[in-house]
Design a protein around this motif. Structure first.
Motif, PDB file in Angstrom:
ATOM      1  N   GLY A 186       0.810  -1.211   0.000  1.00  0.00           N
ATOM      2  CA  GLY A 186       0.000   0.000   0.000  1.00  0.00           C
ATOM      3  C   GLY A 186       0.842   1.259   0.000  1.00  0.00           C
ATOM      4  N   CYS A 187       0.204   2.365   0.328  1.00  0.00           N
ATOM      5  CA  CYS A 187       0.857   3.674   0.303  1.00  0.00           C
ATOM      6  C   CYS A 187       2.034   3.726   1.276  1.00  0.00           C
ATOM      7  N   ASP A 188       1.821   3.292   2.518  1.00  0.00           N
ATOM      8  CA  ASP A 188       2.907   3.325   3.506  1.00  0.00           C
ATOM      9  C   ASP A 188       4.084   2.481   3.043  1.00  0.00           C
ATOM     10  N   ASP A 189       3.792   1.342   2.441  1.00  0.00           N
ATOM     11  CA  ASP A 189       4.863   0.471   1.933  1.00  0.00           C
ATOM     12  C   ASP A 189       5.645   1.156   0.819  1.00  0.00           C
TER      13      ASP A 189
ATOM     14  N   GLU B 246       7.857   3.832   2.378  1.00  0.00           N
ATOM     15  CA  GLU B 246       8.959   3.181   3.094  1.00  0.00           C
ATOM     16  C   GLU B 246      10.015   2.679   2.108  1.00  0.00           C
ATOM     17  N   LEU B 247       9.559   2.087   1.013  1.00  0.00           N
ATOM     18  CA  LEU B 247      10.473   1.628  -0.025  1.00  0.00           C
ATOM     19  C   LEU B 247      11.297   2.800  -0.563  1.00  0.00           C
ATOM     20  N   ASP B 248      10.655   3.938  -0.750  1.00  0.00           N
ATOM     21  CA  ASP B 248      11.353   5.122  -1.238  1.00  0.00           C
ATOM     22  C   ASP B 248      12.354   5.619  -0.198  1.00  0.00           C
ATOM     23  N   ARG B 249      11.953   5.667   1.073  1.00  0.00           N
ATOM     24  CA  ARG B 249      12.854   6.127   2.131  1.00  0.00           C
ATOM     25  C   ARG B 249      14.099   5.254   2.225  1.00  0.00           C
ATOM     26  N   LYS B 250      13.949   3.971   1.964  1.00  0.00           N
ATOM     27  CA  LYS B 250      15.079   3.040   2.039  1.00  0.00           C
ATOM     28  C   LYS B 250      15.902   3.011   0.752  1.00  0.00           C
ATOM     29  N   GLY B 251      15.502   3.815  -0.236  1.00  0.00           N
ATOM     30  CA  GLY B 251      16.258   3.878  -1.480  1.00  0.00           C
ATOM     31  C   GLY B 251      15.942   2.771  -2.464  1.00  0.00           C
TER      32      GLY B 251
END
Length: 85
Positions: free
Chosen positions: A66-69, A72-77
């Motif tokens: 979902g959106c949070d995932d 989070e994926l973006d934050r982790k690069g």
């Protein structure tokens, strides 16, 4: 870029946020509105291994979640490399 599919409903704020991030990353996406079609919603749930909430996001056939995932994926690069393939 890999193809992106996002299952949404029109009034979902999380859907809007996910689409905004994808747009910022330059990713074109196919939006699938499940609000009025129980068959599409059932297909989404099956494809996402039981995910019943929107959005459900797929990049190149990989279920991101979902959106949070997605954020989070973006934050982790991990989002840019996944989009690039």
């Amino acid at each position: 870029m890999k193809p992106v599919e996002i299952y949404t409903t029109p009034t979902c704020g999380f859907c809007q946020a996910a689409k905004r991030l994808l747009t910022q990353k330059g990713a074109a996406f196919t939006e699938i509105d499940v609000s009025r079609d129980p068959d599409l919603r059932a297909a989404m749930t099956k494809r996402s291994n039981g995910g019943r909430t929107v959005p459900q996001i797929f990049i190149g056939g990989t279920h991101v979640g979902g959106c949070d995932d997605l954020y989070e994926l973006d934050r982790k690069g991990g989002l840019a490399p996944l989009l690039a393939g």
